[in-house]
Design an enzyme around this catalytic site. Sequence first.
Site, PDB file in Angstrom:
ATOM      1  N   CYS A  86       0.809  -1.223   0.000  1.00  0.00           N
ATOM      2  CA  CYS A  86       0.000   0.000   0.000  1.00  0.00           C
ATOM      3  C   CYS A  86       0.840   1.271   0.000  1.00  0.00           C
ATOM      4  CB  CYS A  86      -0.931   0.018   1.210  1.00  0.00           C
ATOM      5  SG  CYS A  86      -2.050  -1.386   1.295  1.00  0.00           S
ATOM      6  N   HIS A 348      -9.128   2.232  -3.258  1.00  0.00           N
ATOM      7  CA  HIS A 348      -7.737   2.021  -2.850  1.00  0.00           C
ATOM      8  C   HIS A 348      -6.996   1.223  -3.915  1.00  0.00           C
ATOM      9  CE1 HIS A 348      -4.177   1.171  -0.701  1.00  0.00           C
ATOM     10  NE2 HIS A 348      -4.614   0.220   0.112  1.00  0.00           N
ATOM     11  N   CYS A 378      -0.902   2.801   6.215  1.00  0.00           N
ATOM     12  CA  CYS A 378      -0.309   1.536   6.638  1.00  0.00           C
ATOM     13  C   CYS A 378      -0.090   0.671   5.404  1.00  0.00           C
ATOM     14  CB  CYS A 378      -1.184   0.840   7.663  1.00  0.00           C
ATOM     15  SG  CYS A 378      -2.845   0.411   7.083  1.00  0.00           S
TER      16      CYS A 378
END
Length: 391
Positions: A86, A348, A378
């Site tokens: 991520c 995302h 995160c």
Amino acid sequence: MATPVIVSAVRTPIATAFKGSLVHTSGEELAKTVVAAALERSRIDPAMVEDIILAESLYGGGAVARHAAVECGMNHAAGAAVNRHCAGSLTAIGFASASIIAGMEQAMIAGGVQSTSTGPQLRYRKLGTFDQFEDVLMPPTHPDTPDAPNKDMSITVGWNTAREMGLSREEMDAWALRSHQRAVAAIDDGLFADELVPVSARQTDNSFSIFASDEHPRRDTSIERLSSLKVIHPEIDGFSITPGNSSGINDAAAALTLLDEELARREGLEVLGRITAWASAAVEPARTGMAVIEVVNKLLRRAGIGVVDVDLWEINEAFASVPLAACRRFGISEDRMNIHGSGCSLGHPVAATGARMVTTLLHDLRRSGGGIGVAAMCAGGGQAGAVLIRV
């Protein structure tokens, strides 16, 4: 030392993976689109770009950045792939900034690309048997344990963060609803216009159509709809994570052009913002969502500022529990966090999300007259990344 500055920042619209507008558009095509747009909007000579660093997360090797360089006619520009899941594109921005500060490079493009829809499928054999099954390629970031499954972030990130911070289902659903409302309002008000670059999206018949606006936010959502959704793990007592207070699964790309500030001045280019600091951090995998707290503390120490000095925040809504935890721990007003939506609404697109957040922050700060922005998130295995910009 040189100062890395941003002279362009762009992103594609974000599509819903597997059924959205980019389902037949490859990661290479997305990379070419944003690299070409970042280059065009920077107004620099392509010959000045010395390296391209793009994050990617679910692919089988290679370097999509080099692919984009060649496609955009920059055979002289090398390309590197970064994978911190991520946080990958935040890491790419940090690496490019470090190279400029060190005086090794003067012009770089950094960002990330995510085409979940076209990512490779792997055939696995279940250990101890000869049974085979296919699944999306997702190399684990940490050993699999009951309290931190390496392929189920609803537990590892969403639920564990909510439990540690005492967050309720009602709080997370309310956050998700506001995220959708903010994203829809931003789309309707044209607030993403300066950062978006349309994509020529391939269709099933190999024709192309223009994809120009984020499609993941839901206009029809409500607190009643969100509260009616079933939790992902009903067998876990008190489990409160649902598809509604989780991020989407998406396709998109984002890229920034970074220059040595002196070079930008000599070329007469407009400096949109400065990269002031960046950081990475990690905690035990079961506390992945709380790694954001660690990385923000580290980032602010490096920048020599406090929470109150930050004007706008982007903390990725991998799950609504993550930005909620940051607001609670740092005392951040929700009015300064994800002001145009985030993962729960916009989506995302894993390797692209960090660069998307920095791009959005940059344009928001410019509209509001300048200031300091922090993008943090995160990442798999207990990691986190963050970037601080000044406009």
